[in-house]
Design a protein around this motif. Sequence first.
Motif, mmCIF file in Angstrom:
data_model
loop_
_atom_site.group_PDB
_atom_site.id
_atom_site.type_symbol
_atom_site.label_atom_id
_atom_site.label_comp_id
_atom_site.label_asym_id
_atom_site.label_seq_id
_atom_site.Cartn_x
_atom_site.Cartn_y
_atom_site.Cartn_z
ATOM 1 N N VAL A 113 0.817 -1.214 0.000
ATOM 2 C CA VAL A 113 0.000 0.000 0.000
ATOM 3 C C VAL A 113 0.849 1.262 0.000
ATOM 4 N N VAL A 114 2.018 1.206 0.633
ATOM 5 C CA VAL A 114 2.909 2.365 0.695
ATOM 6 C C VAL A 114 4.314 1.940 0.278
ATOM 7 N N HIS A 115 5.147 2.919 -0.028
ATOM 8 C CA HIS A 115 6.549 2.642 -0.357
ATOM 9 C C HIS A 115 7.330 2.513 0.946
ATOM 10 N N SER A 116 7.829 1.331 1.200
ATOM 11 C CA SER A 116 8.529 1.065 2.455
ATOM 12 C C SER A 116 10.019 1.399 2.399
ATOM 13 N N GLU A 117 10.592 1.426 1.227
ATOM 14 C CA GLU A 117 12.042 1.599 1.113
ATOM 15 C C GLU A 117 12.510 2.884 1.803
ATOM 16 N N GLY A 118 13.399 2.706 2.789
ATOM 17 C CA GLY A 118 13.973 3.829 3.520
ATOM 18 C C GLY A 118 13.065 4.431 4.577
ATOM 19 N N ALA A 119 11.833 3.961 4.653
ATOM 20 C CA ALA A 119 10.871 4.497 5.618
ATOM 21 C C ALA A 119 10.863 3.653 6.893
ATOM 22 N N ILE A 120 10.482 4.280 7.988
ATOM 23 C CA ILE A 120 10.407 3.610 9.287
ATOM 24 C C ILE A 120 8.980 3.129 9.505
ATOM 25 N N LEU A 121 8.839 1.902 9.996
ATOM 26 C CA LEU A 121 7.553 1.382 10.459
ATOM 27 C C LEU A 121 7.691 1.014 11.926
ATOM 28 N N VAL A 122 6.803 1.571 12.760
ATOM 29 C CA VAL A 122 6.711 1.150 14.158
ATOM 30 C C VAL A 122 5.481 0.271 14.255
ATOM 31 N N ASP A 123 5.688 -0.975 14.638
ATOM 32 C CA ASP A 123 4.602 -1.956 14.690
ATOM 33 C C ASP A 123 4.892 -2.913 15.839
ATOM 34 N N ASP A 124 3.862 -3.520 16.367
ATOM 35 C CA ASP A 124 4.048 -4.503 17.433
ATOM 36 C C ASP A 124 4.133 -5.923 16.883
ATOM 37 N N TYR A 125 3.753 -6.115 15.632
ATOM 38 C CA TYR A 125 3.697 -7.447 15.042
ATOM 39 C C TYR A 125 4.952 -7.721 14.217
ATOM 40 N N SER A 126 5.717 -8.704 14.648
ATOM 41 C CA SER A 126 6.989 -9.031 13.995
ATOM 42 C C SER A 126 6.819 -9.430 12.534
ATOM 43 N N GLY A 127 5.694 -10.052 12.188
ATOM 44 C CA GLY A 127 5.455 -10.428 10.794
ATOM 45 C C GLY A 127 5.447 -9.222 9.871
ATOM 46 N N ASN A 128 4.808 -8.138 10.312
ATOM 47 C CA ASN A 128 4.794 -6.905 9.518
ATOM 48 C C ASN A 128 6.198 -6.311 9.415
ATOM 49 N N LEU A 129 6.933 -6.363 10.522
ATOM 50 C CA LEU A 129 8.286 -5.793 10.540
ATOM 51 C C LEU A 129 9.237 -6.564 9.634
ATOM 52 N N LYS A 130 9.122 -7.873 9.642
ATOM 53 C CA LYS A 130 9.965 -8.719 8.780
ATOM 54 C C LYS A 130 9.722 -8.379 7.314
ATOM 55 N N GLU A 131 8.461 -8.304 6.939
ATOM 56 C CA GLU A 131 8.124 -7.987 5.556
ATOM 57 C C GLU A 131 8.567 -6.564 5.183
ATOM 58 N N TRP A 132 8.448 -5.645 6.144
ATOM 59 C CA TRP A 132 8.864 -4.256 5.912
ATOM 60 C C TRP A 132 10.354 -4.209 5.566
ATOM 61 N N GLU A 133 11.171 -4.904 6.367
ATOM 62 C CA GLU A 133 12.620 -4.939 6.112
ATOM 63 C C GLU A 133 12.943 -5.616 4.788
ATOM 64 N N GLU A 134 12.217 -6.688 4.468
ATOM 65 C CA GLU A 134 12.448 -7.387 3.195
ATOM 66 C C GLU A 134 12.185 -6.472 2.001
ATOM 67 N N ASN A 135 11.420 -5.410 2.227
ATOM 68 C CA ASN A 135 11.090 -4.450 1.176
ATOM 69 C C ASN A 135 11.848 -3.137 1.345
ATOM 70 N N GLY A 136 12.985 -3.188 2.055
ATOM 71 C CA GLY A 136 13.882 -2.048 2.149
ATOM 72 C C GLY A 136 13.563 -1.028 3.220
ATOM 73 N N GLY A 137 12.622 -1.360 4.092
ATOM 74 C CA GLY A 137 12.245 -0.430 5.150
ATOM 75 C C GLY A 137 13.030 -0.630 6.435
ATOM 76 N N ILE A 138 12.823 0.285 7.364
ATOM 77 C CA ILE A 138 13.466 0.257 8.679
ATOM 78 C C ILE A 138 12.399 -0.118 9.700
ATOM 79 N N SER A 139 12.602 -1.211 10.408
ATOM 80 C CA SER A 139 11.611 -1.721 11.352
ATOM 81 C C SER A 139 11.963 -1.373 12.785
#
Length: 171
Positions: A113-139
């Motif tokens: 839904v959003v461009h994750s590359e280089g962006a920070i995601l604060v989340d409590d669910y590790s599954g979302n964080l793992k996928e975020w990092e796999e797409n170039g984001g900062i978890s």
Amino acid sequence: MKRLYIDFDGVVMDTIPPLYDALQKSGADVTNESEIRVFFASYDFSKIINDDNILNDSINCIKKLIDSKMFEISFLTHVNSLTEGCVKVEYLRRHFKDITIIMVPKEISKTKVVHSEGAILVDDYSGNLKEWEENGGISVRFSKELESHGYRVLNHLDELINMFKNEVNEC
């Protein structure tokens, strides 16, 4: 400024335990996806999305993040129903007039839904964080008990200011 996405459930508001408690008490078969969908579609989310369930002073912490001018902030939240999304938007608009609120159907990844590359995601669910990092984001994992599960971890959102002070200043 660094792009920052903040999850809602389990980060801003402690909605998950009371929601699943209500699901159990409803008599719905928790192994039946269609019964769970019916429950979510008819549940009154205003029972759990209110100031009583704010996690670790998150509303005031977000106001500090805004005042820091270090981040371009958006809420990025999964929703089980349109009703849930409407209650979340109504609640957040009472506190924040100018922050983008992005609702993502539960069945879709936040990274779609959003461009994750280089962006920070604060989340409590590790599954979302793992996928975020796999797409170039900062978890960054939000955990009341500071359980990292291998990610940077915090239990107050305003800790992001110190966590990213050097990285944001370099941009």
